[in-house]
Design a protein around this motif. Sequence first.
Motif, mmCIF file in Angstrom:
data_model
loop_
_atom_site.group_PDB
_atom_site.id
_atom_site.type_symbol
_atom_site.label_atom_id
_atom_site.label_comp_id
_atom_site.label_asym_id
_atom_site.label_seq_id
_atom_site.Cartn_x
_atom_site.Cartn_y
_atom_site.Cartn_z
ATOM 1 N N VAL A 184 43.709 -10.862 22.064
ATOM 2 C CA VAL A 184 45.145 -10.946 22.365
ATOM 3 C C VAL A 184 45.766 -12.142 21.661
ATOM 4 O O VAL A 184 46.889 -12.062 21.137
ATOM 5 C CB VAL A 184 45.386 -11.029 23.882
ATOM 6 C CG1 VAL A 184 46.845 -11.344 24.193
ATOM 7 C CG2 VAL A 184 44.982 -9.718 24.556
ATOM 8 N N LEU A 185 45.051 -13.243 21.607
ATOM 9 C CA LEU A 185 45.574 -14.444 20.947
ATOM 10 C C LEU A 185 45.890 -14.165 19.488
ATOM 11 O O LEU A 185 46.951 -14.558 18.982
ATOM 12 C CB LEU A 185 44.565 -15.598 21.045
ATOM 13 C CG LEU A 185 44.188 -16.091 22.442
ATOM 14 C CD1 LEU A 185 43.186 -17.244 22.329
ATOM 15 C CD2 LEU A 185 45.414 -16.527 23.222
ATOM 16 N N VAL A 186 44.988 -13.499 18.784
ATOM 17 C CA VAL A 186 45.186 -13.198 17.363
ATOM 18 C C VAL A 186 46.443 -12.355 17.173
ATOM 19 O O VAL A 186 47.276 -12.636 16.301
ATOM 20 C CB VAL A 186 43.957 -12.488 16.771
ATOM 21 C CG1 VAL A 186 44.269 -11.908 15.390
ATOM 22 C CG2 VAL A 186 42.774 -13.444 16.671
ATOM 23 N N GLU A 187 46.600 -11.311 17.990
ATOM 24 C CA GLU A 187 47.770 -10.445 17.843
ATOM 25 C C GLU A 187 49.056 -11.184 18.181
ATOM 26 O O GLU A 187 50.059 -11.056 17.466
ATOM 27 C CB GLU A 187 47.620 -9.192 18.719
ATOM 28 C CG GLU A 187 46.461 -8.305 18.351
ATOM 29 C CD GLU A 187 46.430 -7.955 16.876
ATOM 30 O OE1 GLU A 187 47.491 -7.585 16.317
ATOM 31 O OE2 GLU A 187 45.353 -8.072 16.264
ATOM 32 N N ALA A 188 49.038 -11.958 19.256
ATOM 33 C CA ALA A 188 50.237 -12.690 19.653
ATOM 34 C C ALA A 188 50.623 -13.727 18.596
ATOM 35 O O ALA A 188 51.798 -13.844 18.223
ATOM 36 C CB ALA A 188 50.012 -13.368 21.006
ATOM 37 N N LEU A 189 49.652 -14.464 18.104
ATOM 38 C CA LEU A 189 49.929 -15.479 17.090
ATOM 39 C C LEU A 189 50.434 -14.854 15.797
ATOM 40 O O LEU A 189 51.285 -15.421 15.106
ATOM 41 C CB LEU A 189 48.676 -16.318 16.820
ATOM 42 C CG LEU A 189 48.240 -17.246 17.962
ATOM 43 C CD1 LEU A 189 46.859 -17.823 17.691
ATOM 44 C CD2 LEU A 189 49.255 -18.376 18.163
ATOM 45 N N SER A 190 49.931 -13.668 15.461
ATOM 46 C CA SER A 190 50.377 -13.005 14.232
ATOM 47 C C SER A 190 51.836 -12.590 14.307
ATOM 48 O O SER A 190 52.477 -12.357 13.280
ATOM 49 C CB SER A 190 49.508 -11.777 13.950
ATOM 50 O OG SER A 190 49.813 -10.699 14.816
ATOM 51 N N MET A 191 52.382 -12.489 15.526
ATOM 52 C CA MET A 191 53.789 -12.142 15.711
ATOM 53 C C MET A 191 54.652 -13.365 15.966
ATOM 54 O O MET A 191 55.839 -13.239 16.282
ATOM 55 C CB MET A 191 53.924 -11.141 16.866
ATOM 56 C CG MET A 191 53.332 -9.782 16.562
ATOM 57 S SD MET A 191 53.614 -8.572 17.884
ATOM 58 C CE MET A 191 52.343 -9.033 19.075
ATOM 59 N N ALA A 213 41.096 -19.010 13.528
ATOM 60 C CA ALA A 213 41.054 -19.708 12.237
ATOM 61 C C ALA A 213 40.758 -18.745 11.092
ATOM 62 O O ALA A 213 41.285 -18.885 9.985
ATOM 63 C CB ALA A 213 40.005 -20.815 12.282
ATOM 64 N N HIS A 214 39.920 -17.748 11.349
ATOM 65 C CA HIS A 214 39.539 -16.772 10.315
ATOM 66 C C HIS A 214 40.757 -16.054 9.741
ATOM 67 O O HIS A 214 40.804 -15.758 8.537
ATOM 68 C CB HIS A 214 38.561 -15.748 10.903
ATOM 69 C CG HIS A 214 38.209 -14.642 9.969
ATOM 70 N ND1 HIS A 214 37.315 -14.796 8.922
ATOM 71 C CD2 HIS A 214 38.644 -13.334 9.905
ATOM 72 C CE1 HIS A 214 37.210 -13.647 8.261
ATOM 73 N NE2 HIS A 214 37.995 -12.756 8.839
ATOM 74 N N PHE A 215 41.754 -15.779 10.596
ATOM 75 C CA PHE A 215 42.941 -15.062 10.139
ATOM 76 C C PHE A 215 44.077 -16.007 9.740
ATOM 77 O O PHE A 215 45.195 -15.570 9.477
ATOM 78 C CB PHE A 215 43.423 -14.097 11.223
ATOM 79 C CG PHE A 215 42.449 -12.977 11.489
ATOM 80 C CD1 PHE A 215 42.195 -12.007 10.535
ATOM 81 C CD2 PHE A 215 41.750 -12.918 12.690
ATOM 82 C CE1 PHE A 215 41.285 -10.985 10.765
ATOM 83 C CE2 PHE A 215 40.844 -11.898 12.935
ATOM 84 C CZ PHE A 215 40.610 -10.925 11.971
ATOM 85 N N GLY A 216 43.776 -17.301 9.689
ATOM 86 C CA GLY A 216 44.747 -18.265 9.200
ATOM 87 C C GLY A 216 45.788 -18.689 10.211
ATOM 88 O O GLY A 216 46.830 -19.237 9.837
ATOM 89 N N PHE A 217 45.531 -18.468 11.494
ATOM 90 C CA PHE A 217 46.483 -18.857 12.527
ATOM 91 C C PHE A 217 46.069 -20.185 13.162
ATOM 92 O O PHE A 217 44.929 -20.616 13.050
ATOM 93 C CB PHE A 217 46.587 -17.778 13.604
ATOM 94 C CG PHE A 217 46.946 -16.423 13.068
ATOM 95 C CD1 PHE A 217 48.033 -16.276 12.214
ATOM 96 C CD2 PHE A 217 46.199 -15.304 13.395
ATOM 97 C CE1 PHE A 217 48.371 -15.032 11.710
ATOM 98 C CE2 PHE A 217 46.524 -14.056 12.890
ATOM 99 C CZ PHE A 217 47.608 -13.920 12.047
ATOM 100 N N SER A 218 47.015 -20.774 13.855
ATOM 101 C CA SER A 218 46.760 -22.031 14.549
ATOM 102 C C SER A 218 47.196 -21.881 15.994
ATOM 103 O O SER A 218 48.357 -21.546 16.270
ATOM 104 C CB SER A 218 47.537 -23.172 13.880
ATOM 105 O OG SER A 218 47.357 -24.382 14.579
ATOM 106 N N GLY A 219 46.259 -22.105 16.912
ATOM 107 C CA GLY A 219 46.578 -21.973 18.325
ATOM 108 C C GLY A 219 45.598 -22.762 19.184
ATOM 109 O O GLY A 219 44.450 -22.962 18.799
#
Length: 305
Positions: A184-191, A213-219
């Motif tokens: 859920v974190l990955v999807e939410a951060l991507s938006m 980190a793998h998808f380039g997001f920061s959270g």
Amino acid sequence: MFVYTYACRPEEESLCQLELRALFGKQVTGTFLSERKIDPTRSPFIKERIDVLYESNDWQELKQLVSEIVMGETTFKVICIRNPGDEKIPHDDRRAAEREIGTWINGEANVKAPMHIFGLVRLHGKWYFGDYHKSVPVWLGHVKKPREYSTALDTRLARAVANIAAPVIEGVTIIDPCCGIGTVLVEALSMGMHITGRDINYHAVSGARENIAHFGFSGEVKRGPISEVNEHYDVAILDMPYNLCTHATPDDQLDILRHARRFCNRAVVVTMDRIDEMMIEAGFKIIDRAIVKKGSFTREVVVCQ
């Protein structure tokens, strides 16, 4: 005004309708109009959006209206989108409509590689014409993660849950206090959502951080029990621990819900068991829900406040 289309598999119909109700504030069916501007790429179910420039009951009048468009050096194409049901237009007629309306636009058409795309649709007896935007399934790129759990939510469900939790992104704070490996974190951060993750399991927290980190997001992902959450959040996403992969008892689940009630205004609860009485006992009011089936798993997505 905006025109939208959507599509889903039969087993996702309930989830799709719940997400659409959250995003648009009402029940919608088929091709529909809304004053809300939603990026189609946010949703795993929305297919496309037309930003309406012109509308008319009369085809000849519509052609006169689009003749006002001057494209200059920008090439274009027109897509007449499908509208199933009583207003369905056969394929050949849609292609003919695209060609005819395109000849009234001042500019150079380029069907194969246009610089701009217009959309056209017949809906409720009217023709609607405007800028066309197609959904890009970015969540498909999040399916394969460095760290995975067999019982984790799939990316389509995770993305829908994030949208149900935060239909409006700006200024909304979210927490996923049982975040697991961070689907859920990955999807939410991507938006672009402002979301914090937390889990009591060290390996889950490590996996969530690695996946983000793998998808380039920061959270932010913290380790610790939900009882240690002291900050207030607008909404909590609770993927409840299930007995098949944890040792969580009903008392443990009730404790999670009570703590969530303490620090959030709303909650979206994902559960494999019907726990309505437990949510009510924790102080929540159930306002909407969906049933999601995948193989032998059946999950409920419950919206509470």
